[in-house]
Design a protein around this motif. Structure first.
Motif, short mmCIF file in Angstrom:
data_model
loop_
_atom_site.label_atom_id
_atom_site.label_comp_id
_atom_site.label_asym_id
_atom_site.label_seq_id
_atom_site.Cartn_x
_atom_site.Cartn_y
_atom_site.Cartn_z
N LEU A 189 55.35 24.55 23.18
CA LEU A 189 55.90 23.51 22.30
C LEU A 189 57.17 22.94 22.90
O LEU A 189 57.83 23.59 23.72
N THR A 190 57.51 21.73 22.46
CA THR A 190 58.75 21.09 22.91
C THR A 190 59.64 20.89 21.70
O THR A 190 59.15 20.48 20.63
N GLY A 191 60.93 21.15 21.87
CA GLY A 191 61.89 20.92 20.80
C GLY A 191 61.81 19.47 20.34
O GLY A 191 61.58 18.57 21.14
N GLY A 192 61.94 19.27 19.02
CA GLY A 192 61.94 17.90 18.49
C GLY A 192 60.58 17.45 17.98
O GLY A 192 60.48 16.45 17.27
N THR A 193 59.51 18.18 18.31
CA THR A 193 58.17 17.79 17.84
C THR A 193 58.07 18.00 16.32
O THR A 193 58.37 19.09 15.83
N PRO A 194 57.65 16.97 15.58
CA PRO A 194 57.44 17.20 14.13
C PRO A 194 56.35 18.27 13.92
O PRO A 194 55.34 18.25 14.64
N ILE A 195 56.58 19.16 12.97
CA ILE A 195 55.62 20.24 12.73
C ILE A 195 54.23 19.67 12.41
O ILE A 195 53.21 20.18 12.87
N VAL A 196 54.20 18.57 11.66
CA VAL A 196 52.89 18.01 11.26
C VAL A 196 52.15 17.36 12.42
O VAL A 196 51.00 16.96 12.28
N ASP A 197 52.80 17.27 13.59
CA ASP A 197 52.10 16.72 14.77
C ASP A 197 51.47 17.81 15.63
O ASP A 197 50.89 17.52 16.67
N ILE A 198 51.61 19.07 15.20
CA ILE A 198 51.08 20.15 16.02
C ILE A 198 49.61 20.39 15.67
O ILE A 198 49.28 20.70 14.52
N PRO A 199 48.70 20.24 16.65
CA PRO A 199 47.28 20.47 16.38
C PRO A 199 46.95 21.96 16.43
O PRO A 199 47.59 22.71 17.17
N VAL A 200 45.96 22.40 15.66
CA VAL A 200 45.56 23.81 15.71
C VAL A 200 44.11 23.92 16.17
O VAL A 200 43.32 23.00 15.98
N ASP A 201 43.79 25.05 16.81
CA ASP A 201 42.43 25.32 17.28
C ASP A 201 41.70 26.30 16.37
O ASP A 201 40.48 26.27 16.26
N ARG A 202 42.48 27.21 15.80
CA ARG A 202 41.88 28.27 15.00
C ARG A 202 42.64 28.40 13.69
O ARG A 202 43.83 28.10 13.61
N VAL A 203 41.92 28.89 12.66
CA VAL A 203 42.59 29.18 11.39
C VAL A 203 42.11 30.56 10.94
O VAL A 203 40.91 30.84 10.95
#
Ligand code: SF4
Lengths: 215, 469
Positions: free
Chosen positions: B328-342
Motif C-alpha cells: 500500500l501507499t500512504g494517502g490512498t483512500p481506504i475505499v479505493d483498496i481492492p480485495v481478492d478474498r473475503v
C-alpha cells in the motif's frame, strides 16, 4: 528444567518492535506434538528466502551473530498468540535469554517455564546495546554480554576492560527467579499445596464430579 | 465496612487458594478449555511424570485450529494435522476429558462453544492454551490464555501461579452509530491503546455503550483484548448475560440461585481501577486495518496514513515495514483498496448474529467476479441455526462458500489460506504478517464491512451501503 544462573554469550540484535509469535514460529510448524525440534523453524518467514536458502539480509543470518545465545529486540516482544512453541523454538535454536524494553505477558511467563530468561531493560539501555551491536557488526565481530540472574545484572565484559562499561540491573519476580535459579519443577511445587487445594474445593462444594447435565 | 471492590477483585479474592510467603499466589481454575495445538505436549508431560488430570469434569476439549472446513466424512488429508487431532482424541480418552469431536454436533471454535454450551459462567476463572480466551470475559468471568506448560500445570493441579494483574477500566459512553459494530468499537479502542497499551492489565469494559451491547457483541469486544496486550477483558454480568445463559446445556441447574450469586459480582460503587480511559461511542466509524498489527487501523472514510510522518520512531519503522508488506501507499483512500478474498469467521465474528449481519448486507447481491469469499460458522450449532434461518442460501446464492465450523483462515493451519500477495477483508482478529498465509495481506473489518467488500470488490463504507447498492 535447565537452571539459569549466570550466562555469557553472543548477542543477536533484531531491531524490530512488536515481534509477534506468528513471526517467531509461523503456524505451519505448530503441528508437531513434541516440545523439541522447533529451532530450525524459528523466524522462518524472515530467515529463509522462498527457495529455502538463508536470507543474508536477516539479522540472525549475519556471520557475527552465529552461535548467538542472547536475543536483543525492541519493545513488546512476543505479542500475539499464547503458543509456547515460541520459547521452545528460541531455546531449541540456542537462545537462553531475550533482552527487550517490554514483553507480552503470556510470552513472558512461557519463557520462565522453559529455562529462558526474559530481561527487561530501559529503552535507553536497549538502545545503547543496539548501538554497540551495530558497532561490533561493522567490525565483523560479535557483541558478548553476560547476564547474572542472582544479582540481576547485565554487562558487557569486554567493555569493562576497554574502559567503556555497560552495566545495568534488571528486576525479576523473586519466585520466578528462584524457580529458574534452581531449575525447579513448577507442578511439584504447587502439588506441595495439595491439601490447600483440596480444602478450597471442599469449601466450594467440589468433591465428587457433578452429575452430567446431558447424556 | 469492607473496601469497595471491582469485578476483578471479587473473582480474584474468591479464587486465591493460598499465597505462601515468597511464592506467587495459587489461583483456583474453574474451567479449562483444551484444543489440539497447545495440548499434546502438556498431556505428554503428565504421562512422563505419572500424573493425572485433577478435575476432568472441569476440562473440555475440541479440535478447531487444524480441522478441515470441507466434507467432514473424508479423512484429513494433511497427515500431521490428522496426527494432532488423533493425539487429542487419545489424550481425552486416556485422561477422561469430555471431547467435542469432529463428528459431534457441538464441535466448534473453543471460544464459541464455551459460552454457547453454558460452560462459561459469570464469576468463574477460565483458562485455555489460547490467547483469545479473553472472549469468555464477556460473561463476567476472569478468562485468559496460558502457555502449554501452564496447561499441564492446570491439568495436574487445577490451579495456576499468578501475580494479580492490574485493573484498567475502559469506559465507553453513548451509542454506536448505524452501521458501526462491536468490531469497529474494539478496533478503535486498540488503535487508541496500541498493541501493548494493556500489557499487565485486565480490562473491564464499562459505560452505557457496553451495557447496551448484546451478549455476542460483548464477546467480540472481549475477544480482542489481547490485541491491546491485555491478557483478559471482562464485562460485568447483568440481565443480558443471565438471559443468554438461561437454559443452556451446562448452565447451573438451580439457575435462580446462581443469578442471585452472580448479581453480587459487578464492581461496587466507588471501587478503584488502577487506570481509567473514557471514550465516546458516537465518534467511532467503521474501521479497517491498514498494517500488520491490529492497532494500525483507520476509519473507512480515511486514508492509508503516511508512516514517515509518525513521531514515534518505532511506530514509524513498523509502519513503513507494514506498508511495504501490505503493498500500500500512504494517502490512498481506504475505499479505493481492492480485495481478492473475503473471510467471514473466527472466534471474533462467527456467531449467529455476525452471520445475520453479513447476510443482511449481501442479500440480493453477487460477490464481485474478482473476489473469492467464504463464510465459516464458529460452531456446529451456529451452522445449523444459520441454515434453519436460510442464511446459507443467502450466502450461496450470492456466491460465497459455506463451510463447516473451525478456525479456518483466521490462521490458516488447515488448507484455507491466502496465496502470497492476496488481499483479504477478514472478520478475524490478527493481521500479522503471514497470519492467513505466507505473503497474504489481511485487513480486519466487521462482518458487514467484509460482506460489503465481497460484493463491491473494494472496501466500502457500510453506512452508505443501501445508497451504494
Ligand atoms: S478463530 Fe483464530 S483467533 Fe480464534 S481460536 Fe481459532 S485461530 Fe485462534
Amino acid at each position: 528444567m535447565q537452571p539459569f544462573t549466570i550466562h555469557a554469550g553472543v548477542v543477536a540484535a533484531l531491531d524490530r518492535a512488536n515481534v509477534d509469535t506468528d513471526q517467531i514460529i509461523p503456524k505451519q510448524f505448530l503441528k508437531r506434538i513434541e516440545r523439541t525440534g522447533f529451532g530450525r523453524f524459528l523466524f522462518f518467514d524472515w530467515r529463509f528466502l522462498s527457495d529455502g536458502t538463508p536470507d543474508p539480509r536477516f539479522d540472525l543470518n549475519k556471520p557475527e551473530m552465529a552461535g548467538a545465545t542472547i536475543l536483543l529486540a525492541r519493545r513488546n516482544f512476543g505479542c500475539g498468540s499464547s503458543r509456547e512453541h515460541a520459547p521452545w523454538a528460541l531455546a531449541d535454536y540456542g537462545f537462553r535469554a531475550v533482552i527487550a524494553p517490554s514483553f507480552a505477558d503470556i510470552f513472558h511467563s512461557n519463557c520462565f517455564q522453559n529455562g529462558m530468561l526474559p530481561v527487561t531493560l530501559s529503552e535507553d539501555a536497549v538502545d545503547e546495546l543496539f548501538q554497540r551491536a551495530a558497532a561490533c557488526s561493522r567490525e565483523g565481530r560479535p557483541l558478548r554480554l553476560s547476564i547474572d540472574l542472582e544479582s540481576g545484572v547485565v554487562q558487557v565484559p569486554e567493555a569493562e576492560a576497554a574502559g567503556r562499561p555497560f552495566r545495568h540491573t534488571f528486576a525479576t519476580d523473586p519466585f520466578r527467579r528462584d524457580c529458574l535459579l534452581r531449575g525447579l519443577d513448577a507442578i511439584a511445587l504447587s502439588l506441595a499445596h495439595a491439601d490447600r487445594i483440596a480444602a478450597w474445593e471442599r469449601s466450594h462444594g467440589i468433591g465428587a464430579p457433578p452429575a452430567p447435565s446431558r447424556p | 465496612m469492607p473496601a469497595p471492590r471491582t469485578l476483578l477483585d471479587k473473582i480474584w479474592d474468591e479464587h486465591v487458594v493460598c499465597a505462601p510467603p515468597g511464592e506467587l499466589p495459587l489461583l483456583y481454575i474453574d474451567r479449562h478449555l483444551v484444543h489440539e495445538v497447545t495440548s499434546p505436549q502438556a498431556f505428554e508431560g503428565l504421562r512422563i511424570a505419572g500424573r493425572g488430570v485433577r478435575r476432568p469434569e472441569a476440562t473440555f476439549a475440541t479440535p478447531d485450529h487444524n480441522v478441515p472446513t470441507t466434507d467432514r466424512r473424508l479423512p484429513i488429508a494433511d497427515l500431521i494435522s490428522r496426527q494432532q487431532i488423533d493425539t487429542l482424541r487419545a489424550n481425552c480418552r486416556e485422561f477422561g476429558v469430555r471431547l467435542f469431536d469432529l463428528d459431534d454436533a457441538d464441535q466448534g471454535i473453543v471460544h464459541v462453544i464455551g459460552p454457547e454450551l453454558g460452560i462459561t459462567q459469570p464469576g468463574m476463572t477460565i483458562v485455555c492454551g489460547d490467547s483469545h480466551t479473553a472472549t469468555h470475559g464477556a460473561l463476567g468471568a476472569l478468562a485468559f490464555g496460558i502457555g502449554t506448560s501452564e496447561v499441564e500445570h492446570v491439568l495436574a493441579t487445577q490451579t495456576l501461579r499468578q501475580a494479580k494483574p492490574r485493573s484498567l477500566e475502559l469506559r465507553v459512553e453513548g451509542r454506536l452509530g448505524p452501521g458501526v459494530t462491536a468490531k469497529d468499537l474494539i478496533l478503535h479502542l486498540i488503535g487508541r491503546l496500541s498493541t501493548e497499551g494493556g500489557t499487565g492489565f485486565v480490562i473491564e469494559y464499562t459505560g452505557s455503550c457496553i451495557r447496551a451491547l448484546r451478549m455476542e457483541e460483548r464477546m467480540t469486544v472481549c475477544n480482542m483484548s489481547i490485541e491491546a496486550g491485555a491478557r483478559a477483558g471482562m464485562i460485568a454480568p447483568d440481565a443480558v448475560t443471565f438471559d443468554y445463559l438461561r437454559g443452556r446445556d451446562h448452565a447451573p441447574r438451580d439457575f435462580d440461585a446462581a443469578v442471585a450469586r452472580w448479581e453480587r459480582l459487578p464492581s461496587d460503587p466507588g471501587a478503584a481501577y488502577e487506570r481509567v480511559e473514557v471514550f465516546d461511542a458516537a465518534a467511532i466509524v467503521p474501521q479497517v486495518t491498514w498494517g500488520t498489527n491490529p492497532a494500525q487501523v483507520v476509519g473507512v472514510d480515511g486514508r492509508v496514513p503516511d508512516p514517515t510522518t509518525f513521531a514515534d520512531p518505532f511506530e514509524r519503522d513498523s509502519g513503513v515495514r507494514a506498508l511495504a508488506y501490505m503493498g500500500l501507499t500512504g494517502g490512498t483512500p481506504i475505499v479505493d483498496i481492492p480485495v481478492d478474498r473475503v473471510f467471514i469467521g473466527s472466534c471474533t465474528n462467527s456467531r449467529i448474529e455476525d452471520l445475520r449481519e453479513a447476510a443482511r448486507t449481501v442479500r440480493g447481491h453477487r460477490v464481485a467476479s474478482r473476489v473469492r469469499a467464504m463464510v465459516v460458522p464458529g460452531s456446529g450449532r451456529v451452522k445449523r441455526q444459520a441454515e434453519a434461518e436460510g442464511l446459507d442460501r443467502v450466502f450461496l446464492d450470492a456466491g460465497f462458500e459455506w463451510r463447516e465450523a473451525g478456525c479456518s483462515m483466521c490462521l490458516g493451519m488447515n488448507p484455507d489460506t491466502l496465496a502470497p500477495g492476496e488481499r483479504c477483508a477478514s472478520t478475524s482478529n490478527r493481521n500479522f504478517e503471514g497470519r492467513q498465509g505466507k505473503g497474504g495481506r489481511t485487513h480486519l473489518v466487521s462482518p458487514a464491512m467484509a460482506a460489503a467488500a465481497a460484493v463491491a470488490g473494494t472496501f466500502v463504507d457500510v453506512r452508505q451501503w443501501h445508497d451504494h447498492a
